[in-house]
Every structure is written in structure tokens, then in C-alpha cells.
Design a protein around this motif. Structure first.
Motif, PDB file in Angstrom:
ATOM      1  N   PRO A  29     104.778 -60.616  29.254  1.00 39.23           N
ATOM      2  CA  PRO A  29     104.576 -60.350  30.676  1.00 39.23           C
ATOM      3  C   PRO A  29     103.180 -59.809  31.006  1.00 39.23           C
ATOM      4  O   PRO A  29     102.634 -60.114  32.065  1.00 39.23           O
ATOM      5  CB  PRO A  29     105.652 -59.303  30.996  1.00 39.23           C
ATOM      6  N   GLU A  30     102.609 -59.007  30.104  1.00 34.99           N
ATOM      7  CA  GLU A  30     101.265 -58.470  30.358  1.00 34.99           C
ATOM      8  C   GLU A  30     100.242 -59.596  30.444  1.00 34.99           C
ATOM      9  O   GLU A  30      99.339 -59.569  31.296  1.00 34.99           O
ATOM     10  CB  GLU A  30     100.859 -57.494  29.247  1.00 34.99           C
ATOM     11  N   ALA A  31     100.370 -60.576  29.560  1.00 36.50           N
ATOM     12  CA  ALA A  31      99.444 -61.711  29.586  1.00 36.50           C
ATOM     13  C   ALA A  31      99.606 -62.510  30.869  1.00 36.50           C
ATOM     14  O   ALA A  31      98.624 -62.946  31.479  1.00 36.50           O
ATOM     15  CB  ALA A  31      99.687 -62.611  28.371  1.00 36.50           C
ATOM     16  N   ASN A  32     100.864 -62.678  31.297  1.00 35.78           N
ATOM     17  CA  ASN A  32     101.094 -63.451  32.520  1.00 35.78           C
ATOM     18  C   ASN A  32     100.569 -62.719  33.749  1.00 35.78           C
ATOM     19  O   ASN A  32     100.105 -63.346  34.706  1.00 35.78           O
ATOM     20  CB  ASN A  32     102.583 -63.749  32.694  1.00 35.78           C
ATOM     21  N   ALA A  33     100.624 -61.389  33.726  1.00 38.77           N
ATOM     22  CA  ALA A  33     100.084 -60.615  34.850  1.00 38.77           C
ATOM     23  C   ALA A  33      98.592 -60.882  35.004  1.00 38.77           C
ATOM     24  O   ALA A  33      98.093 -61.057  36.125  1.00 38.77           O
ATOM     25  CB  ALA A  33     100.338 -59.128  34.630  1.00 38.77           C
ATOM     26  N   TRP A  34      97.872 -60.951  33.899  1.00 40.62           N
ATOM     27  CA  TRP A  34      96.435 -61.211  33.957  1.00 40.62           C
ATOM     28  C   TRP A  34      96.140 -62.655  34.329  1.00 40.62           C
ATOM     29  O   TRP A  34      95.191 -62.932  35.066  1.00 40.62           O
ATOM     30  CB  TRP A  34      95.770 -60.849  32.625  1.00 40.62           C
ATOM     31  N   LEU A  35      96.960 -63.597  33.823  1.00 38.17           N
ATOM     32  CA  LEU A  35      96.781 -65.007  34.204  1.00 38.17           C
ATOM     33  C   LEU A  35      97.013 -65.180  35.703  1.00 38.17           C
ATOM     34  O   LEU A  35      96.252 -65.873  36.386  1.00 38.17           O
ATOM     35  CB  LEU A  35      97.738 -65.903  33.414  1.00 38.17           C
ATOM     36  N   THR A  36      98.051 -64.540  36.217  1.00 40.53           N
ATOM     37  CA  THR A  36      98.349 -64.623  37.649  1.00 40.53           C
ATOM     38  C   THR A  36      97.199 -64.063  38.480  1.00 40.53           C
ATOM     39  O   THR A  36      96.833 -64.628  39.512  1.00 40.53           O
ATOM     40  CB  THR A  36      99.652 -63.867  37.969  1.00 40.53           C
ATOM     41  N   LYS A  37      96.617 -62.959  38.019  1.00 39.83           N
ATOM     42  CA  LYS A  37      95.473 -62.388  38.733  1.00 39.83           C
ATOM     43  C   LYS A  37      94.292 -63.352  38.740  1.00 39.83           C
ATOM     44  O   LYS A  37      93.611 -63.504  39.756  1.00 39.83           O
ATOM     45  CB  LYS A  37      95.055 -61.064  38.072  1.00 39.83           C
ATOM     46  N   VAL A  39      94.377 -66.640  38.512  1.00 43.95           N
ATOM     47  CA  VAL A  39      94.675 -67.762  39.407  1.00 43.95           C
ATOM     48  C   VAL A  39      94.583 -67.318  40.863  1.00 43.95           C
ATOM     49  O   VAL A  39      93.961 -67.985  41.701  1.00 43.95           O
ATOM     50  CB  VAL A  39      96.078 -68.335  39.108  1.00 43.95           C
ATOM     51  N   PHE A  40      95.190 -66.167  41.175  1.00 45.78           N
ATOM     52  CA  PHE A  40      95.293 -65.689  42.554  1.00 45.78           C
ATOM     53  C   PHE A  40      93.931 -65.328  43.138  1.00 45.78           C
ATOM     54  O   PHE A  40      93.602 -65.706  44.264  1.00 45.78           O
ATOM     55  CB  PHE A  40      96.230 -64.477  42.583  1.00 45.78           C
ATOM     56  N   TYR A  41      93.125 -64.607  42.354  1.00 43.10           N
ATOM     57  CA  TYR A  41      91.857 -64.090  42.881  1.00 43.10           C
ATOM     58  C   TYR A  41      90.657 -65.000  42.632  1.00 43.10           C
ATOM     59  O   TYR A  41      89.642 -64.859  43.309  1.00 43.10           O
ATOM     60  CB  TYR A  41      91.568 -62.706  42.289  1.00 43.10           C
ATOM     61  N   PHE A  42      90.765 -65.915  41.685  1.00 41.41           N
ATOM     62  CA  PHE A  42      89.606 -66.738  41.356  1.00 41.41           C
ATOM     63  C   PHE A  42      89.868 -68.238  41.538  1.00 41.41           C
ATOM     64  O   PHE A  42      89.271 -68.873  42.408  1.00 41.41           O
ATOM     65  CB  PHE A  42      89.142 -66.448  39.914  1.00 41.41           C
ATOM     66  N   ALA A  43      90.755 -68.804  40.705  1.00 41.01           N
ATOM     67  CA  ALA A  43      90.917 -70.261  40.695  1.00 41.01           C
ATOM     68  C   ALA A  43      91.478 -70.804  42.005  1.00 41.01           C
ATOM     69  O   ALA A  43      90.910 -71.720  42.611  1.00 41.01           O
ATOM     70  CB  ALA A  43      91.807 -70.669  39.518  1.00 41.01           C
ATOM     71  N   LEU A  44      92.604 -70.247  42.462  1.00 47.52           N
ATOM     72  CA  LEU A  44      93.217 -70.740  43.696  1.00 47.52           C
ATOM     73  C   LEU A  44      92.337 -70.436  44.904  1.00 47.52           C
ATOM     74  O   LEU A  44      92.236 -71.243  45.836  1.00 47.52           O
ATOM     75  CB  LEU A  44      94.608 -70.126  43.875  1.00 47.52           C
ATOM     76  N   THR A  45      91.680 -69.293  44.876  1.00 50.79           N
ATOM     77  CA  THR A  45      90.766 -68.931  45.953  1.00 50.79           C
ATOM     78  C   THR A  45      89.614 -69.925  46.056  1.00 50.79           C
ATOM     79  O   THR A  45      89.236 -70.358  47.145  1.00 50.79           O
ATOM     80  CB  THR A  45      90.216 -67.512  45.725  1.00 50.79           C
ATOM     81  N   LEU A 207     100.968 -73.160  37.659  1.00 57.10           N
ATOM     82  CA  LEU A 207     102.262 -73.690  37.228  1.00 57.10           C
ATOM     83  C   LEU A 207     102.746 -72.997  35.956  1.00 57.10           C
ATOM     84  O   LEU A 207     103.922 -72.655  35.819  1.00 57.10           O
ATOM     85  CB  LEU A 207     102.168 -75.198  37.010  1.00 57.10           C
ATOM     86  N   PHE A 208     101.826 -72.778  35.004  1.00 54.37           N
ATOM     87  CA  PHE A 208     102.187 -72.064  33.776  1.00 54.37           C
ATOM     88  C   PHE A 208     102.626 -70.643  34.113  1.00 54.37           C
ATOM     89  O   PHE A 208     103.615 -70.132  33.558  1.00 54.37           O
ATOM     90  CB  PHE A 208     100.989 -72.046  32.824  1.00 54.37           C
ATOM     91  N   ALA A 209     101.904 -69.988  35.028  1.00 59.20           N
ATOM     92  CA  ALA A 209     102.239 -68.618  35.413  1.00 59.20           C
ATOM     93  C   ALA A 209     103.604 -68.545  36.097  1.00 59.20           C
ATOM     94  O   ALA A 209     104.354 -67.588  35.884  1.00 59.20           O
ATOM     95  CB  ALA A 209     101.160 -68.056  36.330  1.00 59.20           C
ATOM     96  N   ILE A 210     103.931 -69.551  36.920  1.00 60.90           N
ATOM     97  CA  ILE A 210     105.251 -69.585  37.558  1.00 60.90           C
ATOM     98  C   ILE A 210     106.342 -69.597  36.494  1.00 60.90           C
ATOM     99  O   ILE A 210     107.303 -68.824  36.542  1.00 60.90           O
ATOM    100  CB  ILE A 210     105.393 -70.821  38.471  1.00 60.90           C
ATOM    101  N   GLY A 211     106.185 -70.499  35.510  1.00 60.28           N
ATOM    102  CA  GLY A 211     107.184 -70.602  34.443  1.00 60.28           C
ATOM    103  C   GLY A 211     107.305 -69.331  33.629  1.00 60.28           C
ATOM    104  O   GLY A 211     108.415 -68.853  33.352  1.00 60.28           O
ATOM    105  N   ALA A 212     106.159 -68.752  33.259  1.00 57.86           N
ATOM    106  CA  ALA A 212     106.182 -67.523  32.463  1.00 57.86           C
ATOM    107  C   ALA A 212     106.829 -66.379  33.232  1.00 57.86           C
ATOM    108  O   ALA A 212     107.540 -65.548  32.656  1.00 57.86           O
ATOM    109  CB  ALA A 212     104.765 -67.152  32.037  1.00 57.86           C
ATOM    110  N   SER A 213     106.590 -66.326  34.547  1.00 60.98           N
ATOM    111  CA  SER A 213     107.176 -65.254  35.352  1.00 60.98           C
ATOM    112  C   SER A 213     108.698 -65.409  35.462  1.00 60.98           C
ATOM    113  O   SER A 213     109.427 -64.421  35.573  1.00 60.98           O
ATOM    114  CB  SER A 213     106.557 -65.227  36.749  1.00 60.98           C
TER     115      SER A 213
END
Length: 309
Positions: A29-37, A39-45, A207-213
């Protein structure tokens, strides 16, 4: 329909890959929290800013589509709230369930998938749906939860909502992109290429982050999760279709994109809200899990239906 199913499979396969990685413990979960950040703050933005900066605001801003979407979504929001209140749930829990019934995963799943499957012209309608969800319904649920706890709506709540919107990178990216477009400023070639490279990480990462979450979410109150998933995956796109095609007569392609966006499973940010305010997070996580699993079939059907529009 089989062709559409085969086109959607890679998207859900990435979600499945993330789920497997999280479930096995390989991706904690810790790794997914950083991946989500990331995606949310950089890639998707980066993706949203590039899309909106290269669009004409006058061509994209369709108030009829927004009105039709709200006309379909608000009654469903009220219906889910009513059902929850009839079950004698507190106001805050009813608001969270209503959020599950109408807020889909447009940012992480809808933007990359619908643009790829329905064409780049889908960017405008998808972002209008995303912006409406964030500006109207995310603000509404915060106001309801905070107001129900304080016993009244205070001016400070509006400040909290405003700051929350300003801190949301998706809203900021779309707003800045449209500002650049409205001012007629061309995006320099190197900057655009930078945004392309960074934005390309949004689809697989999200998509990977959705699955991991989903892998660390346990099932609770399956009957309620099935009800909320039915509202989100079936009633919401049906209501949007009726509103847009029969009542407001929205241009058919844009209507089709919005209908597909309405068919997406429950958004992960609903869980973040539930967790933050400590309002039925387990119930929300179950709704996300069930709706995402069922959406493999329902989203395929809806996209197959709207694609010829």
C-alpha cells in the motif's frame, strides 16, 4: 460488441495486474500511495493541461451538455439519498452513498480510456463531466457532511470547499489549460513534447494504481454495494442517455461520450472522502470493488452502444 470488449480488455487487464501485485504483497500500500501521488499530481495533470490548452474553450464549453448531465444526475443523487434515509442512516452516510451512486472514475479511468476508444474529440465532453463532478458534487458532499456535523452551514465551509478545489490538481490543470487556450498562447514544441511524455504515464500508472488500491479493500454489506453499483453502472448512464438524447437533444457524439462517462465504476476519490471524514469507508470500498469488477461487462456494452452515435 466483441470488438469493443477486446479493446477494453487491456485497460481492465492493467487494473487486474495492479490488483494481483497488491494482493500478493509485491506492491504494498505504501508504494501505491506514492504511485497514486505521481499520477494525480504529475502525469494526469500533464495530460489534462495539454488536452485543455490545445482545445478551443468556445467549442468545448457546452452548457446544454452540462445542464443535461445535471438534470440526470441530481435526481439519482436524491434517490440514493432517500433510500439511505429510509434505512435510517445519518445524513453524512446518505451523502456518501449518493456520491457512490453518481460519481464515476472519470479522471483515472475515463479520460485515458474514452479518449483512446472514442477518439480525441471525446476530450471536451469527458472533461466537462469531470469538471462538473468535481465542482458540483465533490463540493456538495463536503458541505453536507460538514454541515450535518456542525448543525448548520457556516461561511467557513465555503472557504474549505474553495481551498479544496484550488488544491485539486485536476481542476487547476484544466483551468490553466483553458486559460492558455483562451489567451491564444501556443504551447511551445519542447513543452508540448514534455507534456506528452509525462502524460503518457497517466494511463498505465492510473490503471495499475486503481487495481493495487482495490487489493487491500475488504467486502462489507454486499447487498448495499450491489445496489450502489446498479445505480452507478446501469441507472446513471440510462438517466444521462434519456436526458441528453430525448430531453435536451445534445449533439449525438458528445452525448455518447457523456453517457459512456456516466457508466464508469465508482471513483476512488469517494473512498478518500469517506476515509478522511470517517464516514462508512468500508461500505464505499466494497462499492468500488464490486462496481469495478462488473464494469468490465457494463462499460463494454455502453461503449459499444454509444460508439455508432
Amino acid at each position: 460488441m466483441v470488438d469493443i470488449f477486446l479493446q477494453t480488455i487491456p485497460f481492465f487487464a492493467l487494473i487486474g495486474l495492479g490488483y494481483g501485485a497488491g494482493r500478493s504483497g509485491f506492491f504494498p500500500p505504501e508504494a501505491n500511495a506514492w504511485l497514486t501521488k505521481f499520477v494525480f499530481y504529475f502525469a494526469l495533470t500533464a495530460m489534462l493541461f495539454r488536452f485543455s490548452a490545445n482545445l478551443s474553450l468556445a467549442e468545448v464549453l457546452d452548457w446544454t451538455l452540462v445542464a443535461a448531465y445535471l438534470a440526470a444526475t441530481v435526481p439519482l443523487y436524491l434517490l440514493v439519498t432517500l433510500v439511505a434515509r429510509l434505512r435510517r442512516l445519518p445524513v453524512a452516510e446518505a451523502a456518501i452513498e449518493a456520491q457512490c451512486g453518481v460519481i464515476g472514475n472519470v479522471g483515472f479511468l475515463g479520460v485515458p480510456m474514452l479518449v483512446m476508444l472514442l477518439g480525441e474529440a471525446a476530450i471536451g465532453p469527458v472533461m466537462l463531466v469531470l469538471a462538473t463532478d468535481l465542482l458540483v458534487f465533490s463540493s456538495l458532499v463536503v458541505a453536507i457532511i460538514t454541515g450535518s456535523r456542525q448543525g448548520r452551514l457556516e461561511p467557513a465551509i465555503l472557504r474549505t470547499i474553495g481551498l479544496g478545489l484550488l488544491r485539486n490538481p485536476m481542476i487547476v490543470a484544466i483551468g490553466l489549460g483553458f486559460a492558455v487556450s483562451a489567451l491564444g498562447w501556443p504551447v511551445p514544441g519542447p513543452v508540448n513534447q514534455f507534456l506528452v511524455l509525462l502524460g503518457a504515464a497517466a494511463t498505465p500508472g492510473a490503471l495499475f494504481a486503481i487495481g493495487a488500491s482495490l487489493s487491500d479493500k475488504s467486502a462489507e454489506r454486499m447487498r448495499i454495494a450491489i445496489w450502489l453499483s446498479t445505480v452507478k453502472l446501469v441507472l446513471h448512464p440510462v438517466a444521462v442517455a434519456i436526458s441528453m438524447l430525448l430531453i435536451f437533444k445534445v449533439e449525438r457524439y458528445s452525448a455518447g461520450v457523456a453517457i459512456a462517462a456516466a457508466a464508469l465504476p465508482v471513483a476512488g476519490n469517494v473512498y478518500m472522502l469517506a476515509q478522511h471524514y470517517r464516514v462508512a469507508p468500508q461500505r464505499v470500498s466494497t462499492a468500488i470493488l464490486v462496481s469495478t469488477a462488473l464494469s468490465v461487462l457494463t462499460v463494454t456494452f455502453v461503449i459499444g452502444w454509444v460508439k455508432p452515435l
